[in-house]
Design a protein around this motif. Structure first.
Motif, PDB file in Angstrom:
ATOM      1  N   ALA A   1      59.789  65.782  54.554  1.00  0.00           N
ATOM      2  CA  ALA A   1      60.299  67.205  55.485  1.00  0.00           C
ATOM      3  C   ALA A   1      61.001  67.819  54.687  1.00  0.00           C
ATOM      4  O   ALA A   1      61.106  69.608  54.727  1.00  0.00           O
ATOM      5  N   ALA A   2      62.467  67.501  53.570  1.00  0.00           N
ATOM      6  CA  ALA A   2      63.271  67.843  53.127  1.00  0.00           C
ATOM      7  C   ALA A   2      62.444  68.375  52.295  1.00  0.00           C
ATOM      8  O   ALA A   2      63.490  69.521  51.623  1.00  0.00           O
ATOM      9  N   LEU A   3      61.789  67.642  50.871  1.00  0.00           N
ATOM     10  CA  LEU A   3      60.964  68.185  50.318  1.00  0.00           C
ATOM     11  C   LEU A   3      60.140  69.802  50.222  1.00  0.00           C
ATOM     12  O   LEU A   3      60.480  70.866  49.929  1.00  0.00           O
ATOM     13  N   GLY A   4      59.898  69.230  51.411  1.00  0.00           N
ATOM     14  CA  GLY A   4      59.305  70.731  52.077  1.00  0.00           C
ATOM     15  C   GLY A   4      60.030  71.593  52.376  1.00  0.00           C
ATOM     16  O   GLY A   4      59.401  73.339  52.391  1.00  0.00           O
ATOM     17  N   VAL A   5      61.178  71.615  53.012  1.00  0.00           N
ATOM     18  CA  VAL A   5      62.004  73.098  53.294  1.00  0.00           C
ATOM     19  C   VAL A   5      62.189  73.083  52.408  1.00  0.00           C
ATOM     20  O   VAL A   5      62.462  74.505  51.624  1.00  0.00           O
ATOM     21  N   LEU A   6      62.864  72.828  50.250  1.00  0.00           N
ATOM     22  CA  LEU A   6      63.143  72.538  49.703  1.00  0.00           C
ATOM     23  C   LEU A   6      62.229  73.805  48.242  1.00  0.00           C
ATOM     24  O   LEU A   6      62.441  74.606  47.827  1.00  0.00           O
ATOM     25  N   VAL A   7      60.825  73.103  48.779  1.00  0.00           N
ATOM     26  CA  VAL A   7      59.735  73.930  47.771  1.00  0.00           C
ATOM     27  C   VAL A   7      59.020  74.901  48.342  1.00  0.00           C
ATOM     28  O   VAL A   7      59.107  76.086  47.667  1.00  0.00           O
ATOM     29  N   ALA A   8      59.951  75.156  50.115  1.00  0.00           N
ATOM     30  CA  ALA A   8      59.425  76.820  51.085  1.00  0.00           C
ATOM     31  C   ALA A   8      60.831  77.834  50.397  1.00  0.00           C
ATOM     32  O   ALA A   8      60.035  78.980  50.493  1.00  0.00           O
ATOM     33  N   SER A   9      61.748  77.161  49.822  1.00  0.00           N
ATOM     34  CA  SER A   9      63.152  78.111  49.721  1.00  0.00           C
ATOM     35  C   SER A   9      62.980  79.072  48.891  1.00  0.00           C
ATOM     36  O   SER A   9      63.264  80.595  49.727  1.00  0.00           O
ATOM     37  N   ARG A  10      62.158  79.283  47.862  1.00  0.00           N
ATOM     38  CA  ARG A  10      61.381  80.842  47.460  1.00  0.00           C
ATOM     39  C   ARG A  10      60.782  81.319  47.557  1.00  0.00           C
ATOM     40  O   ARG A  10      60.454  82.975  46.828  1.00  0.00           O
ATOM     41  N   ALA A  11      59.244  80.589  47.646  1.00  0.00           N
ATOM     42  CA  ALA A  11      57.710  80.830  48.355  1.00  0.00           C
ATOM     43  C   ALA A  11      57.746  82.120  48.687  1.00  0.00           C
ATOM     44  O   ALA A  11      57.832  81.984  49.755  1.00  0.00           O
ATOM     45  N   ARG A  12      57.335  83.192  48.396  1.00  0.00           N
ATOM     46  CA  ARG A  12      56.235  84.130  48.803  1.00  0.00           C
ATOM     47  C   ARG A  12      55.671  84.096  49.788  1.00  0.00           C
ATOM     48  O   ARG A  12      54.771  84.490  50.970  1.00  0.00           O
ATOM     49  N   THR A  13      54.407  83.194  49.470  1.00  0.00           N
ATOM     50  CA  THR A  13      53.165  83.590  49.533  1.00  0.00           C
ATOM     51  C   THR A  13      52.004  81.883  49.906  1.00  0.00           C
ATOM     52  O   THR A  13      53.611  80.767  49.073  1.00  0.00           O
ATOM     53  N   GLU A  14      51.558  81.603  50.374  1.00  0.00           N
ATOM     54  CA  GLU A  14      50.882  80.833  50.853  1.00  0.00           C
ATOM     55  C   GLU A  14      50.261  80.529  49.337  1.00  0.00           C
ATOM     56  O   GLU A  14      50.077  78.583  48.927  1.00  0.00           O
ATOM     57  N   GLU A  15      49.585  81.462  49.014  1.00  0.00           N
ATOM     58  CA  GLU A  15      49.175  80.199  47.516  1.00  0.00           C
ATOM     59  C   GLU A  15      50.052  79.353  46.894  1.00  0.00           C
ATOM     60  O   GLU A  15      49.766  78.471  45.900  1.00  0.00           O
ATOM     61  N   ALA A  16      51.066  80.562  46.282  1.00  0.00           N
ATOM     62  CA  ALA A  16      52.597  80.152  46.180  1.00  0.00           C
ATOM     63  C   ALA A  16      52.850  78.632  46.522  1.00  0.00           C
ATOM     64  O   ALA A  16      53.071  77.525  45.305  1.00  0.00           O
ATOM     65  N   VAL A  17      53.066  78.441  47.214  1.00  0.00           N
ATOM     66  CA  VAL A  17      53.770  77.015  48.305  1.00  0.00           C
ATOM     67  C   VAL A  17      52.415  76.076  48.655  1.00  0.00           C
ATOM     68  O   VAL A  17      52.911  75.101  47.623  1.00  0.00           O
ATOM     69  N   GLY A  18      51.163  76.478  47.925  1.00  0.00           N
ATOM     70  CA  GLY A  18      50.438  75.713  48.400  1.00  0.00           C
ATOM     71  C   GLY A  18      50.380  74.591  46.515  1.00  0.00           C
ATOM     72  O   GLY A  18      50.211  73.874  46.524  1.00  0.00           O
ATOM     73  N   GLY A  19      51.157  75.758  45.440  1.00  0.00           N
ATOM     74  CA  GLY A  19      50.554  74.720  44.074  1.00  0.00           C
ATOM     75  C   GLY A  19      51.807  74.030  43.600  1.00  0.00           C
ATOM     76  O   GLY A  19      51.217  73.208  43.487  1.00  0.00           O
ATOM     77  N   LEU A  20      52.837  74.458  44.491  1.00  0.00           N
ATOM     78  CA  LEU A  20      54.491  73.902  44.283  1.00  0.00           C
ATOM     79  C   LEU A  20      53.983  72.235  45.374  1.00  0.00           C
ATOM     80  O   LEU A  20      54.662  71.582  44.670  1.00  0.00           O
ATOM     81  N   VAL A  21      53.588  72.302  46.149  1.00  0.00           N
ATOM     82  CA  VAL A  21      53.319  71.405  46.861  1.00  0.00           C
ATOM     83  C   VAL A  21      52.809  70.155  46.655  1.00  0.00           C
ATOM     84  O   VAL A  21      52.877  69.241  45.767  1.00  0.00           O
ATOM     85  N   ASN A  22      51.056  71.418  45.517  1.00  0.00           N
ATOM     86  CA  ASN A  22      50.444  69.547  44.852  1.00  0.00           C
ATOM     87  C   ASN A  22      50.968  69.700  43.001  1.00  0.00           C
ATOM     88  O   ASN A  22      51.283  68.651  42.975  1.00  0.00           O
ATOM     89  N   LEU A  23      51.704  70.478  43.189  1.00  0.00           N
ATOM     90  CA  LEU A  23      52.861  69.748  42.078  1.00  0.00           C
ATOM     91  C   LEU A  23      53.232  68.918  42.168  1.00  0.00           C
ATOM     92  O   LEU A  23      54.039  67.757  41.242  1.00  0.00           O
ATOM     93  N   VAL A  24      54.592  68.235  43.518  1.00  0.00           N
ATOM     94  CA  VAL A  24      55.030  67.650  44.071  1.00  0.00           C
ATOM     95  C   VAL A  24      54.548  66.320  43.725  1.00  0.00           C
ATOM     96  O   VAL A  24      55.164  65.461  44.000  1.00  0.00           O
TER      97      VAL A  24
END
Length: 341
Positions: free
Chosen positions: A243-266
């Motif tokens: 959950a802490a990693l999820g907060v960090l991933v979403a810190s700067r992402a503006r769109t759901e598409e961008a956060v999806g790519g970051l989550v997959n990358l992690v």
């Protein structure tokens, strides 16, 4: 260009502007091939790993097995040998006796090869044509099956995936809907906002852990040699970490598409290397320190230690420190980098 051509060109441009399309089309196949290629690389065949259980006849058996270059034999206690056989770290376990008993896992391809090599090593020269010098026993009881190895890894994977996607996805959705901007005007502290997400995720993870344990026990008969309380604490620590990693991933992402790519990358690299579907020991030795430092490796190893080895919380110091580090550091970074708009 006619209307159809213009529409096709428009659609192609839209696809190229979506990070998730580029990820699943180009990056994911490369990452998958890389990690699976490292795990199942086509090196020259090494010796088949077998173990002789401690006992009165163990030295004599070891003396015969050491004369076979295709075998790598060692003497260990029977309980450890059975666990390593279940995890795929050994191909055969030999129990001393008047007629030595060979424990083999029917799901392992090397089990039959190991049995034939052991029979050949133990056969006297004059008995070379009569190979039945050991008793072969398939091992499939709860605690020594592949499904017993798999279930804790799937629980760890579920905790990681649900934590990352739920936390990161909802934060980005709130940012896109301007809700975060409204919350920023309240006297709420940023740390309180983050902790509310993590604690809510921990509450949902509790139900997830209990359901997973009941499901595995009822459907597959997966045993629990440790404490359900300890397993729950380990699972909650993992959920808070991701959950802490999820907060960090979403810190700067503006769109759901961008956060999806970051989550997959992690998440995807850890899904392959952290021992979910097969032992992390399949990867090269130079990669092992990196694998052991990953949070999914820590939670998978801890869940398996509790479920299959009866480990207590006191013996899980190293993986718990890894999870603590992956909880605190992302939270501190998120407190610094998070933006409301």
């Amino acid at each position: 260009m006619n209307a159809l051509g213009q529409l096709v060109l428009m659609r192609l441009r839209m696809l190229m502007r979506q990070p998730e399309v580029l990820f699943w089309t180009f990056i994911f196949p490369v990452v998958t091939s890389l990690f699976l290629g490292l795990a199942f690389r086509n090196d020259s065949l090494g010796p088949v790993r077998v173990a002789v259980a401690e006992g009165a006849g163990a030295p004599a058996l070891m003396a015969k097995l050491e004369g076979v270059p295709e075998l790598s034999a060692e003497v260990v206690d029977e309980a450890s040998a059975r666990r390593r056989l279940a995890r795929g770290q050994l191909s055969l376990v030999l129990l001393p006796g008047a007629v030595p008993e060979a424990l083999v896992d029917p799901s392992q391809a090397e089990g039959r090869t190991a049995r034939l090599l052991v029979e050949q090593a133990l056969a006297a020269p004059e008995d070379a044509a009569r190979p039945a010098v050991v008793k072969a026993t398939p091992v499939s009881e709860p605690g020594n099956r592949y499904v017993d190895f798999l279930i804790p890894g799937l629980l760890g994977l579920s905790l990681m995936s649900s934590s990352l996607w739920v936390v990161a996805g909802s934060l980005v959705a709130m940012r896109g809907g301007k809700l975060l901007k409204r919350l920023a005007a309240t006297p709420m502290r940023r740390s309180q906002f983050f902790l509310s997400y993590m604690l809510a995720r921990a509450g949902f993870a509790l139900a997830e852990i209990l359901f997973f344990c009941a499901f595995a026990r009822w459907l597959f008969g997966v045993p629990m040699f440790g404490s359900y309380f300890t397993l729950t604490l380990v699972g909650l620590a993992g959920a808070l970490c991701f959950a802490a990693l999820g907060v960090l991933v979403a810190s700067r992402a503006r769109t759901e598409e961008a956060v999806g790519g970051l989550v997959n990358l992690v998440s995807l690299p850890m899904m392959f290397v952290s021992g979910v579907f097969f032992a992390a020991g399949n990867f090269p030795s130079w990669l092992q320190p990196v694998i052991r430092a990953l949070p999914l490796t820590a939670i998978n190893d801890s869940l398996r230690a509790v479920m299959l080895e009866g480990a207590g919380l006191a013996s899980l110091g190293a993986p718990m420190l890894v999870l603590a580090a992956w909880t605190v550091v992302p939270l501190l970074l998120a407190l610094r980098w998070f933006r409301w708009t």
